[in-house]
Design an enzyme around this catalytic site. Structure first.
Site, PDB file in Angstrom:
ATOM      1  NE  ARG A 135      -0.552  -8.067  -3.568  1.00 29.06           N
ATOM      2  CZ  ARG A 135      -0.966  -9.295  -3.880  1.00 29.06           C
ATOM      3  NH1 ARG A 135      -0.159 -10.149  -4.477  1.00 29.06           N
ATOM      4  NH2 ARG A 135      -2.205  -9.674  -3.620  1.00 29.06           N
ATOM      5  CG  ASN A 158     -20.828  -7.453 -15.643  1.00 31.14           C
ATOM      6  OD1 ASN A 158     -22.006  -7.294 -15.937  1.00 31.14           O
ATOM      7  ND2 ASN A 158     -20.427  -8.060 -14.540  1.00 31.14           N
ATOM      8  CB  ALA A 198     -12.414  -1.152  -9.347  1.00 31.90           C
ATOM      9  CG  HIS A 242      -9.767  13.670 -31.039  1.00 32.35           C
ATOM     10  ND1 HIS A 242     -10.171  13.358 -32.321  1.00 32.35           N
ATOM     11  CD2 HIS A 242     -10.688  13.125 -30.217  1.00 32.35           C
ATOM     12  CE1 HIS A 242     -11.296  12.680 -32.269  1.00 32.35           C
ATOM     13  NE2 HIS A 242     -11.630  12.512 -31.007  1.00 32.35           N
ATOM     14  CE  LYS A 272       2.884   5.792 -11.855  1.00 33.94           C
ATOM     15  NZ  LYS A 272       3.580   6.262 -13.009  1.00 33.94           N
TER      16      LYS A 272
HETATM   17  C1  LIG Z   1     -15.867  -9.429 -14.303  1.00 38.25           C
HETATM   18  C2  LIG Z   1     -16.619  -8.647 -13.258  1.00 38.25           C
HETATM   19  O1  LIG Z   1     -17.712  -8.214 -13.527  1.00 38.25           O
HETATM   20  S1  LIG Z   1     -15.897  -8.379 -11.707  1.00 38.25           S
HETATM   21  C3  LIG Z   1     -17.022  -7.380 -10.744  1.00 38.25           C
HETATM   22  C4  LIG Z   1     -16.479  -6.024 -10.404  1.00 38.25           C
HETATM   23  N1  LIG Z   1     -15.467  -6.104  -9.366  1.00 38.25           N
HETATM   24  C5  LIG Z   1     -14.419  -5.279  -9.366  1.00 38.25           C
HETATM   25  O2  LIG Z   1     -14.270  -4.401 -10.203  1.00 38.25           O
HETATM   26  C6  LIG Z   1     -13.429  -5.492  -8.268  1.00 38.25           C
HETATM   27  C7  LIG Z   1     -11.990  -5.192  -8.720  1.00 38.25           C
HETATM   28  N2  LIG Z   1     -11.092  -5.426  -7.608  1.00 38.25           N
HETATM   29  C8  LIG Z   1     -10.140  -4.527  -7.192  1.00 38.25           C
HETATM   30  O3  LIG Z   1      -9.953  -3.435  -7.740  1.00 38.25           O
HETATM   31  C9  LIG Z   1      -9.334  -4.978  -5.994  1.00 38.25           C
HETATM   32  O4  LIG Z   1      -9.000  -3.836  -5.194  1.00 38.25           O
HETATM   33  C10 LIG Z   1      -8.057  -5.747  -6.338  1.00 38.25           C
HETATM   34  C11 LIG Z   1      -8.378  -7.082  -6.988  1.00 38.25           C
HETATM   35  C12 LIG Z   1      -7.144  -4.937  -7.260  1.00 38.25           C
HETATM   36  C13 LIG Z   1      -7.441  -6.001  -4.951  1.00 38.25           C
HETATM   37  O5  LIG Z   1      -6.180  -6.570  -4.981  1.00 38.25           O
HETATM   38  P1  LIG Z   1      -5.432  -6.882  -3.589  1.00 38.25           P
HETATM   39  O6  LIG Z   1      -4.023  -7.249  -3.776  1.00 38.25           O
HETATM   40  O7  LIG Z   1      -6.298  -7.768  -2.777  1.00 38.25           O
HETATM   41  O8  LIG Z   1      -5.394  -5.470  -3.040  1.00 38.25           O
HETATM   42  P2  LIG Z   1      -5.348  -4.925  -1.585  1.00 38.25           P
HETATM   43  O9  LIG Z   1      -6.755  -4.600  -1.209  1.00 38.25           O
HETATM   44  O10 LIG Z   1      -4.532  -5.799  -0.692  1.00 38.25           O
HETATM   45  O11 LIG Z   1      -4.585  -3.567  -1.867  1.00 38.25           O
HETATM   46  C14 LIG Z   1      -3.207  -3.475  -2.152  1.00 38.25           C
HETATM   47  C15 LIG Z   1      -2.946  -1.970  -2.353  1.00 38.25           C
HETATM   48  O12 LIG Z   1      -3.521  -1.569  -3.607  1.00 38.25           O
HETATM   49  C16 LIG Z   1      -4.481  -0.551  -3.417  1.00 38.25           C
HETATM   50  N3  LIG Z   1      -5.585  -0.795  -4.332  1.00 38.25           N
HETATM   51  C17 LIG Z   1      -6.343  -1.918  -4.450  1.00 38.25           C
HETATM   52  N4  LIG Z   1      -7.261  -1.777  -5.412  1.00 38.25           N
HETATM   53  C18 LIG Z   1      -7.096  -0.542  -5.916  1.00 38.25           C
HETATM   54  C19 LIG Z   1      -7.760   0.180  -6.929  1.00 38.25           C
HETATM   55  N5  LIG Z   1      -8.767  -0.355  -7.605  1.00 38.25           N
HETATM   56  N6  LIG Z   1      -7.317   1.444  -7.209  1.00 38.25           N
HETATM   57  C20 LIG Z   1      -6.289   1.990  -6.513  1.00 38.25           C
HETATM   58  N7  LIG Z   1      -5.619   1.342  -5.526  1.00 38.25           N
HETATM   59  C21 LIG Z   1      -6.015   0.094  -5.233  1.00 38.25           C
HETATM   60  C22 LIG Z   1      -4.915  -0.698  -1.954  1.00 38.25           C
HETATM   61  O13 LIG Z   1      -5.443   0.484  -1.446  1.00 38.25           O
HETATM   62  C23 LIG Z   1      -3.628  -1.111  -1.291  1.00 38.25           C
HETATM   63  O14 LIG Z   1      -2.813   0.014  -1.091  1.00 38.25           O
HETATM   64  P3  LIG Z   1      -1.994   0.191   0.324  1.00 38.25           P
HETATM   65  O15 LIG Z   1      -1.032  -0.970   0.332  1.00 38.25           O
HETATM   66  O16 LIG Z   1      -1.342   1.530   0.158  1.00 38.25           O
HETATM   67  O17 LIG Z   1      -3.020   0.095   1.391  1.00 38.25           O
END
Ligand SMILES: CC(=O)SCCNC(=O)CCNC(=O)[C@H](O)C(C)(C)COP(=O)(O)OP(=O)(O)OC[C@H]1O[C@@H](n2cnc3c(N)ncnc32)[C@H](O)[C@@H]1OP(=O)(O)O
Length: 194
Positions: free
Chosen positions: A182, A84, A159, A114, A179
């Site tokens: 799951r 993207n 993200a 660096h 990190k």
């Molecule tokens: C190709 C494109 O253009 S895509 C368009 C742009 N879209 C994006 O960037 C969206 C990216 N999606 C994400 O980051 C999502 O959060 C995903 C896919 C990682 C979510 O995964 P899921 O397993 O559904 O995560 P869920 O929301 O259940 O969270 C699980 C744990 O991870 C944490 N977590 C999820 N995403 C993140 C993140 N990005 N950073 C830090 N922690 C996170 C949650 O807070 C949660 O923690 P908790 O258990 O302590 O509450």
């Protein structure tokens, strides 16, 4: 040994002032400029320019504009790739993407680093380590992937992550530093949102 050869061997090299590397980078950023100024609807010209810019381009590769890289020839992309807007690849070493990789907006893949020592750093010295992304990987928005990192197949990077160490296959990983949160399991077939 040339500076380019030193870089390929993972040694400190002069990236800032070496004339050959400067020339290669200028040629590359000129091509990036041209790529970023092609009309988005002109798919044929975009495709042709990517083929002349990058080391390998698979089938069905889309890189949204703007896109920036340093050398181009170090980047190898498999089939069904989508990057993207605002992708940045500092490819002073090889950057390899497998098949079926999605990259969200504002992601960076930074092979360069660096020295911590100020005298070495101010000489323009740099190191370059390869980055490898497996097959079927989704990288969320605003992710930074740092030098030397490998991300395994079938993995999702959340993200905003800073990926400074290798991430295994088949997991969700996120955070700074990134990190494993799951494993991705059969249960995830029923889930596509929270
Ligand atoms: C190709 C494109 O253009 S895509 C368009 C742009 N879209 C994006 O960037 C969206 C990216 N999606 C994400 O980051 C999502 O959060 C995903 C896919 C990682 C979510 O995964 P899921 O397993 O559904 O995560 P869920 O929301 O259940 O969270 C699980 C744990 O991870 C944490 N977590 C999820 N995403 C993140 C993140 N990005 N950073 C830090 N922690 C996170 C949650 O807070 C949660 O923690 P908790 O258990 O302590 O509450």
């Amino acid at each position: 040994m040339t500076e380019k050869e030193k870089a390929a061997q993972g040694l400190l090299y002069d990236a800032n002032y070496d004339e050959h590397l400067k020339k290669e980078r200028l040629e590359c950023i000129e091509k990036c400029f041209d790529y970023n100024h092609i009309r988005p609807s002109n798919k044929e010209e975009r495709r042709a320019l990517l083929h002349s810019l990058l080391g390998h381009v698979g089938e069905h590769v889309t890189i949204e504009q703007p896109f920036h890289c340093d050398y181009g020839y170090n980047i190898e992309i498999g089939d069904n790739f989508f990057m993207n807007y605002n992708g940045v690849i500092l490819d002073c070493a090889k950057v390899t993407f497998g098949d079926n990789v999605f990259v969200a907006p504002n992601c960076g893949f930074y092979c360069a680093g660096h020295p911590l020592d100020v005298e070495q750093r101010n000489q323009g010295l740099e190191y370059a380590y390869p980055i490898t992304i497996g097959n079927n990987v989704w990288i969320g928005a605003n992710v930074a992937v740092l030098a030397g990192v490998t991300i395994g197949d079938d993995t999702v990077i959340g993200a905003g992550s800073v990926v400074n160490k290798d991430i295994p296959s088949g997991v969700i990983a996120a955070g700074n530093p990134c990190k494993v949160i799951r494993k991705i399991t059969e249960e995830d077939k029923k889930k596509y949102w929270k």
